[in-house]
Design a protein around this motif. Structure first.
Motif, PDB file in Angstrom:
ATOM      1  N   UNK A  50      42.649  49.427  52.498  1.00 19.68           N
ATOM      2  CA  UNK A  50      43.470  48.763  51.420  1.00 19.68           C
ATOM      3  C   UNK A  50      41.960  48.966  50.638  1.00 19.68           C
ATOM      4  N   UNK A  51      41.177  49.383  51.141  1.00 14.53           N
ATOM      5  CA  UNK A  51      39.702  49.299  50.133  1.00 14.53           C
ATOM      6  C   UNK A  51      39.380  49.846  49.292  1.00 14.53           C
ATOM      7  N   UNK A  52      40.527  51.751  49.726  1.00 15.76           N
ATOM      8  CA  UNK A  52      41.131  52.537  49.110  1.00 15.76           C
ATOM      9  C   UNK A  52      42.291  52.035  47.671  1.00 15.76           C
ATOM     10  N   UNK A  53      42.897  51.252  48.099  1.00 18.37           N
ATOM     11  CA  UNK A  53      43.875  50.132  46.915  1.00 18.37           C
ATOM     12  C   UNK A  53      43.689  49.569  45.874  1.00 18.37           C
ATOM     13  N   UNK A  54      42.157  49.199  46.386  1.00 19.08           N
ATOM     14  CA  UNK A  54      41.434  47.939  45.406  1.00 19.08           C
ATOM     15  C   UNK A  54      40.300  48.951  44.247  1.00 19.08           C
ATOM     16  N   UNK A  55      40.303  50.461  44.922  1.00 22.96           N
ATOM     17  CA  UNK A  55      38.904  51.341  43.724  1.00 22.96           C
ATOM     18  C   UNK A  55      40.260  51.786  43.358  1.00 22.96           C
ATOM     19  N   UNK A  56      41.930  52.026  43.605  1.00 25.27           N
ATOM     20  CA  UNK A  56      42.465  52.669  42.465  1.00 25.27           C
ATOM     21  C   UNK A  56      43.063  51.990  41.445  1.00 25.27           C
ATOM     22  N   UNK A  57      43.186  50.869  42.173  1.00 25.93           N
ATOM     23  CA  UNK A  57      43.792  49.972  41.200  1.00 25.93           C
ATOM     24  C   UNK A  57      43.229  49.932  39.537  1.00 25.93           C
ATOM     25  N   UNK A  58      43.929  49.868  38.763  1.00 24.11           N
ATOM     26  CA  UNK A  58      43.539  49.712  37.128  1.00 24.11           C
ATOM     27  C   UNK A  58      42.932  48.826  36.952  1.00 24.11           C
ATOM     28  N   UNK A  59      42.017  48.340  35.763  1.00 19.19           N
ATOM     29  CA  UNK A  59      41.560  46.850  35.882  1.00 19.19           C
ATOM     30  C   UNK A  59      42.305  46.362  34.915  1.00 19.19           C
TER      31      UNK A  59
END
Length: 508
Positions: free
Chosen positions: A302-311
Motif C-alpha cells: 500500500x505504501x508503494x501504491x501511494x508512492x506511484x499514484x500521481x499527484x
C-alpha cells in the motif's frame, strides 16, 4: 482402567458424546504438502497468542511523558512516552523479553505470509468453489484482520518508525471526503498525535482483533470438518469421497509434530535474526521523520501504491479529494470486494452449480491462473515501489525513474503476465495431450532401415486428457497400475482392421 471405563460410559449415557466424537475422530484428511500451508498459519497464530500474553504483562500502553533512566546509555535522560520506555525495558531488562518480542514479530510475519500463500493455493486450485465460498470469504477477512493486528501492534510502541506510519494512517483517514477530519478527531481524540491513541491501539490489538481472529479461525476450521476436504485428482478419488488418513491417531500426531517444527523455526529465527530494534529509532516526535522508513512487507504494497499514484487533486465545490485517497482507501476496497465476489463470478461465467471436492491443476484453468499471476505481479510491483527510495540510493538510480518504472510496470507488466501465463498453461495442456497420444519418451534410440533415427516411446493406456497428472518419465509408470480403473478417462476405440497387403502393379 475400569474406573475410566465406567466414567466414560456414564458421560456417554448422560450427554450422548460418543456419536459426534466418533465422527470427529474418524474424519479423513488427504495427505499433501500444499495442505500444510493453512496449518502454518494456524500454528503461527498460536505462537502469537502465547508470546502476546507474555508481552502484555510488561507493556505499559500510556503516552504520559517520562525521562528514561535505563541501561541503554544512548537514550538515558531522553524524554519519551511510557509505552516506548516499557518497550525498552522489555528489550533490555526483562529476562527473555527481547527474545519473546522478536518471536512475536517473526510469528506475525509468518502468520500473514502463510495466509497469503494459503489463499494463493486455494485460488489457483479452485478450492473456493461450491460449497466453500464462505470459507474463501473468511480467509480474506482473516488477512485484513491480521493486517490491522500487525499495524496496531507495531504502531503502539511509539518509536520513531511506528510514529511515522501512524502519521501516514492519519493522512489516509483525513483523505476520506467530507467525514475525514471528523474521523481523525474521533480516532486520535483531537489533534495528532493526542494522548489517547496508544491506549486505543492497545485495546484493539490485544482484545478486539485477537477475539475476531480466533472466532473466524474457529468457524473456518469447523467448516473444514463439516464439509468434505478438497483433494487432488488421482486413483480412486472422486467428487463424493475423500482418500487420506483418519484424524486420530496418525494425522493428529503428524500435526502435533508439525506444530513443534513451526514453533522451533520461529524460536530459532527470533534467537538468531534481529528484527525491529526500537532502541535505534528513538522516541517519536511529530516534527521528525527519518529517511528510509518502510513498514512490514504486508503493509509495504500500500505504501508503494501511494508512492506511484500521481499527484492528481480533484476539487468538487468546497471539497477536494487528495491523491492518497485512491491507493489507500479505494484500492483496498477493490482488493477486498472483488476477490470476495470472484467465486460467484466464476460460477456464473461457467454456469457451474456443481459441488467440487476435486482440485484443479493451475494449467487446467488458464484464465483463472492468468488472473492470479496478474494480481501477484501487481502486488510485487507495489511492494518493490514501497522501497524505491532505498533501491535508488543503494544502486544509484534516479528515484524519479524508479517511480515511473513502477507506474509503467503496473500498466504493462500485469496484463503481459496474464497473457504469458495463459499461453504457458495452454502449452502445458498440449504437452500432456501429446504424451497421452504418443507415449513417454524412453531415451532409447532406434535406427530405421533408411538410416534415420527415432526415439522409442512407451505407449500409455488409451485415454483422453481430463486434467489428471500425466506421467512424463519412465520411473513414473508405477502409478499407472490403476490407470484403467480411474486414473485416466478411458476412450472407447473401434478395433482397427488389419491392413491388407498392397497388390503389386506391373506395367507392360
Amino acid at each position: 482402567m475400569r474406573a475410566i471405563e465406567r466414567t466414560a460410559k456414564g458421560v456417554d449415557e448422560r450427554y450422548r458424546a460418543a456419536t459426534p466424537l466418533r465422527g470427529l475422530l474418524n474424519k479423513v484428511f488427504p495427505d499433501h504438502w500444499s495442505f500444510l500451508l493453512g496449518e502454518i498459519a494456524l500454528f503461527s497464530f498460536i505462537v502469537l497468542l502465547l508470546s502476546g500474553v507474555f508481552l502484555t504483562l510488561f507493556f505499559d500502553p500510556s503516552m504520559r511523558e517520562i525521562t528514561y533512566d535505563g541501561p541503554y546509555a544512548a537514550l538515558r535522560g531522553t524524554s519519551m512516552s511510557a509505552a516506548y520506555e516499557s518497550s525498552l525495558r522489555l528489550s533490555f531488562e526483562v529476562r527473555g523479553g527481547l527474545f519473546i518480542r522478536q518471536m512475536h514479530h517473526w510469528a506475525a510475519l509468518l502468520f500473514l505470509a502463510a495466509i497469503v500463500v494459503h489463499m494463493l493455493r486455494i485460488f489457483f486450485t479452485g478450492a473456493f468453489r461450491k460449497p466453500r465460498e464462505a470459507n474463501w470469504v473468511i480467509g480474506l477477512l482473516l488477512f485484513w484482520l491480521a493486517f490491522l493486528a500487525g499495524f496496531t501492534g507495531y504502531s503502539m510502541i511509539d518509536d520513531g518508525l511506528s510514529g511515522a506510519g501512524l502519521r501516514i494512517a492519519q493522512a489516509i483517514v483525513l483523505s476520506v471526503p467530507v467525514a475525514g477530519s471528523w474521523l481523525s478527531a474521533a480516532l486520535f481524540g483531537g489533534d495528532f498525535p493526542g494522548h489517547l491513541i496508544v491506549g486505543r491501539l492497545y485495546i484493539v490489538h490485544v482484545l478486539l482483533l485477537p477475539a475476531a481472529l480466533f472466532a473466524l479461525i474457529t468457524v473456518h476450521v469447523a467448516l473444514v470438518f463439516v464439509q468434505k476436504h478438497t483433494q487432488w485428482p488421482g486413483p480412486g478419488r472422486t467428487e463424493n469421497n475423500v482418500v487420506g488418513e483418519r484424524f486420530v491417531p496418525r494425522y493428529a500426531l503428524k500435526q502435533g509434530g508439525f506444530f513443534m517444527a513451526v514453533f522451533a523455526v520461529v524460536s530459532l529465527t527470533a534467537g538468531l535474526f534481529q528484527i525491529n530494534p526500537v532502541w535505534l529509532y528513538g522516541p517519536y516526535r511529530a516534527s521528525e521523520v527519518s529517511a528510509g522508513s518502510q513498514p512490514d512487507w504486508y503493509v509495504m504494497f500500500l505504501d508503494g501504491a501511494i508512492r506511484l499514484m500521481p499527484s492528481w487533486q480533484i476539487y468538487l465545490g468546497n471539497y477536494s479529494i487528495p491523491p492518497i485517497f485512491w491507493p489507500a482507501v479505494v484500492l483496498p476496497g477493490i482488493l477486498t470486494v472483488a476477490p470476495m465476489a470472484y467465486p460467484w463470478i466464476e460460477a456464473r461465467r461457467h454456469r457451474d452449480r456443481r459441488r467440487h471436492n476435486l482440485l484443479d491443476r493451475p494449467r487446467d484453468n488458464p484464465a483463472r491462473t492468468g488472473l492470479g499471476v496478474m494480481a501477484l505481479s501487481f502486488f510485487l510491483i507495489c511492494l518493490i515501489s514501497g522501497g524505491n527510495d532505498i533501491i535508488a540510493d543503494k544502486f544509484h538510480i534516479s528515484l524519479n525513474a524508479m517511480t515511473w518504472a513502477g507506474r509503467i510496470g503496473l500498466l504493462v507488466v500485469s496484463p503481459l503476465a496474464y497473457y504469458v501465463t495463459r499461453r504457458i498453461c495452454l502449452g502445458l495442456q498440449q504437452h500432456d495431450r501429446e504424451v497421452l497420444a504418443h507415449g513417454i519418451e524412453t531415451g532409447i534410440i532406434r535406427r530405421l532401415p533408411d538410416g534415420g533415427f527415432v526415439e522409442v516411446h512407451q505407449p500409455l493406456p488409451p485415454a483422453e486428457y481430463a486434467g489428471w497428472v500425466v506421467p512424463k518419465k519412465m520411473n513414473r509408470l508405477g502409478a499407472l497400475a490403476p490407470a484403467v480403473k480411474g486414473f485416466f478417462v478411458p476412450v472407447e476405440r473401434k478395433p482397427e482392421r488389419k491392413p491388407q497387403p498392397e497388390k503389386e502393379l506391373t506395367s507392360r
